[in-house]
Every structure is written in C-alpha cells, then in structure tokens.
Write a protein that holds these residues in place. Sequence first.
Motif, PDB file in Angstrom:
ATOM      1  N   ASN A 106       0.853  -1.200   0.000  1.00  0.00           N
ATOM      2  CA  ASN A 106       0.000   0.000   0.000  1.00  0.00           C
ATOM      3  C   ASN A 106       0.884   1.243   0.000  1.00  0.00           C
ATOM      4  OD1 ASN A 106       0.090   1.052   3.070  1.00  0.00           O
ATOM      5  ND2 ASN A 106       0.024  -1.208   3.068  1.00  0.00           N
ATOM      6  N   LYS A 107       0.391   2.314  -0.550  1.00  0.00           N
ATOM      7  CA  LYS A 107       1.204   3.519  -0.766  1.00  0.00           C
ATOM      8  C   LYS A 107       1.558   4.254   0.524  1.00  0.00           C
ATOM      9  CE  LYS A 107      -2.835   6.477  -1.608  1.00  0.00           C
ATOM     10  NZ  LYS A 107      -3.492   7.397  -2.571  1.00  0.00           N
ATOM     11  N   ASP A 108       0.782   4.016   1.602  1.00  0.00           N
ATOM     12  CA  ASP A 108       1.047   4.710   2.861  1.00  0.00           C
ATOM     13  C   ASP A 108       1.910   3.891   3.815  1.00  0.00           C
ATOM     14  OD1 ASP A 108      -0.402   6.895   2.034  1.00  0.00           O
ATOM     15  OD2 ASP A 108      -2.259   6.270   3.003  1.00  0.00           O
ATOM     16  N   ALA A 109       2.456   2.764   3.340  1.00  0.00           N
ATOM     17  CA  ALA A 109       3.336   1.902   4.141  1.00  0.00           C
ATOM     18  C   ALA A 109       2.670   1.467   5.442  1.00  0.00           C
ATOM     19  CB  ALA A 109       4.659   2.606   4.432  1.00  0.00           C
ATOM     20  N   LEU A 110       1.365   1.172   5.381  1.00  0.00           N
ATOM     21  CA  LEU A 110       0.630   0.769   6.567  1.00  0.00           C
ATOM     22  C   LEU A 110       0.845  -0.706   6.850  1.00  0.00           C
ATOM     23  CD1 LEU A 110      -2.806   2.482   5.799  1.00  0.00           C
ATOM     24  CD2 LEU A 110      -0.930   3.398   7.168  1.00  0.00           C
ATOM     25  N   ARG A 111       1.092  -1.043   8.112  1.00  0.00           N
ATOM     26  CA  ARG A 111       1.060  -2.441   8.503  1.00  0.00           C
ATOM     27  C   ARG A 111      -0.371  -2.798   8.878  1.00  0.00           C
ATOM     28  NH1 ARG A 111       2.081  -1.563  14.518  1.00  0.00           N
ATOM     29  NH2 ARG A 111       1.113  -3.607  14.781  1.00  0.00           N
ATOM     30  N   ALA A 112      -0.648  -4.087   9.080  1.00  0.00           N
ATOM     31  CA  ALA A 112      -2.012  -4.522   9.367  1.00  0.00           C
ATOM     32  C   ALA A 112      -2.558  -3.831  10.606  1.00  0.00           C
ATOM     33  CB  ALA A 112      -2.043  -6.042   9.537  1.00  0.00           C
ATOM     34  N   GLY A 113      -1.715  -3.637  11.603  1.00  0.00           N
ATOM     35  CA  GLY A 113      -2.158  -2.956  12.816  1.00  0.00           C
ATOM     36  C   GLY A 113      -2.598  -1.532  12.559  1.00  0.00           C
ATOM     37  N   ASP A 114      -1.930  -0.842  11.636  1.00  0.00           N
ATOM     38  CA  ASP A 114      -2.328   0.524  11.294  1.00  0.00           C
ATOM     39  C   ASP A 114      -3.695   0.547  10.619  1.00  0.00           C
ATOM     40  OD1 ASP A 114      -0.030   1.953  12.196  1.00  0.00           O
ATOM     41  OD2 ASP A 114       1.087   1.174  10.482  1.00  0.00           O
ATOM     42  N   ILE A 115      -3.955  -0.411   9.761  1.00  0.00           N
ATOM     43  CA  ILE A 115      -5.236  -0.462   9.054  1.00  0.00           C
ATOM     44  C   ILE A 115      -6.375  -0.703  10.040  1.00  0.00           C
ATOM     45  CG2 ILE A 115      -6.598  -1.771   7.374  1.00  0.00           C
ATOM     46  CD1 ILE A 115      -4.015  -2.206   5.821  1.00  0.00           C
ATOM     47  N   ILE A 116      -6.183  -1.645  10.957  1.00  0.00           N
ATOM     48  CA  ILE A 116      -7.209  -1.939  11.958  1.00  0.00           C
ATOM     49  C   ILE A 116      -7.438  -0.747  12.886  1.00  0.00           C
ATOM     50  CG2 ILE A 116      -7.803  -3.408  13.925  1.00  0.00           C
ATOM     51  CD1 ILE A 116      -8.015  -4.823  11.260  1.00  0.00           C
ATOM     52  N   ALA A 117      -6.356  -0.090  13.297  1.00  0.00           N
ATOM     53  CA  ALA A 117      -6.452   0.988  14.285  1.00  0.00           C
ATOM     54  C   ALA A 117      -6.754   2.359  13.674  1.00  0.00           C
ATOM     55  CB  ALA A 117      -5.145   1.074  15.073  1.00  0.00           C
TER      56      ALA A 117
END
Length: 306
Positions: free
Chosen positions: A181-192
């Motif tokens: 993803n372009k924002d370098a989000l990890r799974a935890g970032d997406i959930i939170a």
Amino acid sequence: MNAATGTMEYTNKRERMLITPEGLAVPVTIASRGSRLGALVLDFVILFIALFVFQLVLMFVLGGLFEEAMNTANENISGAGEFLFIVLILVGFLARYGYFLSMELGPRGATYGKRIVGIRVAARNGGRLTPEAVIARNLLRDIELFMPLVFLMMAPSGEAGNFGIAGMIWFLIFMLFPFFNKDALRAGDIIAGTWVLEAPRTKLADALSTQGAAAKGSSEITGVRYEFGEAELSIYGEHELQTLERMLRDAQPEALAAVHETICRKIGWDPGAGDERAFLEAFYAQLRAKLEGDMRFGKRKANKFS
C-alpha cells in the motif's frame, strides 16, 4: 497546485495532506519503511537491555532463588521460586505492552526508537490518537510478528513440521504488507486507523514578518485591537502555530476564512467577516509570544492535545 487539473502535486511521493477535525489542511510526510524498521529494532534493543538489567538486579538481590525460578524443569522448585517465575513472566509482558502503549499515548505519540529516527504515530482522521487505536495496533503486533517467529524458531528442530513453513509464509505476508500500500501501513495501522509520519526535531520557526495587526497591534481596516486571554490562547500549541504560519504565508483567502471561522468558534468570538487576516495575524503573534514565554519556564505545548 496544478492549475490545469486543480489537483495537488507533490515533489515527494510520501507527502500527504491531513485534514484536521477543524477543517485545517496540514501537509505531512509518511515515514519511510526503513525508518519504521529501524525504530522497531531500536525499541526492542531498549526493551532487551532494560529487562536484562532488571534480571541482573534480581540475581544480585535474590541470589539462588532467582536461579531456582529460572530453572523451570526442577520438580522441587519452591513456592517462592514459582512466585518469582510468575513475576518474571508478568514483568516481561507488561514491559513489552506497557512500553509501547504508554509512549505512543504520550504527547509525542512515539516510543524512544521512533523519536531517535524522527517519526511518530498519528490518527489518519487528523484527530487525537485514542487509547483504543494504540491498543489495537500493538496487539496486532503479536499476530504480525511474534506468533510467526515462534513457528520459525521451532522449524529447525523439526518439532513444528508444516507449522514452520506456515509460519514462514505468515511472517513474509505481514512483513511485506507495508509494501502493498502507498502509505506503508502495517495490518495494525489499518485496523487501528493510524499511520506513521515523519516528525523531525523542530524548534519554533522564525517569526513571521507581518504588516498588519501583528506588527501594529490593531487592524488597518477596522482599527480594532485584537487581544486574547490565557484561556483563548491555550487551545493551540506549537504544531497549530506552525500550521497557522504556513496559512498566513500562503495567503489563500479561502483557507484564511476557514481558519478564522474555526478559531472564532473554538474561543467563542464573533468578530464578523472582512478582517480575517488582521485577526489571524494578531492571534498568531500573541500565541507565539505565549508559547515562547512558556518555553523559557520549561513548559512546552507540542499541540492542542498536550
């Protein structure tokens, strides 16, 4: 801004525009994947050293009881040894979770590792970083990192079997997630609902050179002198001051009107329209003077949430 298309163009692919709940557009920069990895490694080094020192202190104070607690295979372990072993497990658990939660919920939104590399956690909606979001992103780290690592450590011994292969696939998926993803989000970032942004060490920018209310103390248009009290100036901190400065430098009438309306609503003023710049220059000058005065006495307000 591209005049032909009406869209914002960035020279840096990691630049984004964050819209705050007050409607302010704040330019931010997504932290690089390398800096995030470096911060994580530094944080675990800090945790390891802290726990190691803690164990050394226990060894010095408790002596043989500590060795008994560490030797869990001993069937003759005493009740005191069992209790100490439980304490060690709890300390490790609390250190791992407490460190990340307490640091990221602080005013800087960053652990020591993140501070060293110059990045911080922020809410993607521009609001305050909530405890729920910080807890969610850190609990997901167990699923993303620790559980697959357990399988990987078991794989060489042959005890895990296919679990070792599954753990490797699991580990690779989550470790490579920020590259998908372009924002370098990890799974935890997406959930939170969070992201990690660059937060370089800064001091208050050089004072804005203004010609109106900030310089003369009153409006050139209406002659009104704008003076704000302690409570009114306390709604914002350094981050908002620098955002307001950028707005005044850009001098976009629509943006100034929106900021003027937002500030007036928050402090309960109704000065009317037509004198927005003078109002904002006065507010900027007095807010800056207050923040600089507080800093001389060791008080620093990083943003409106501090």
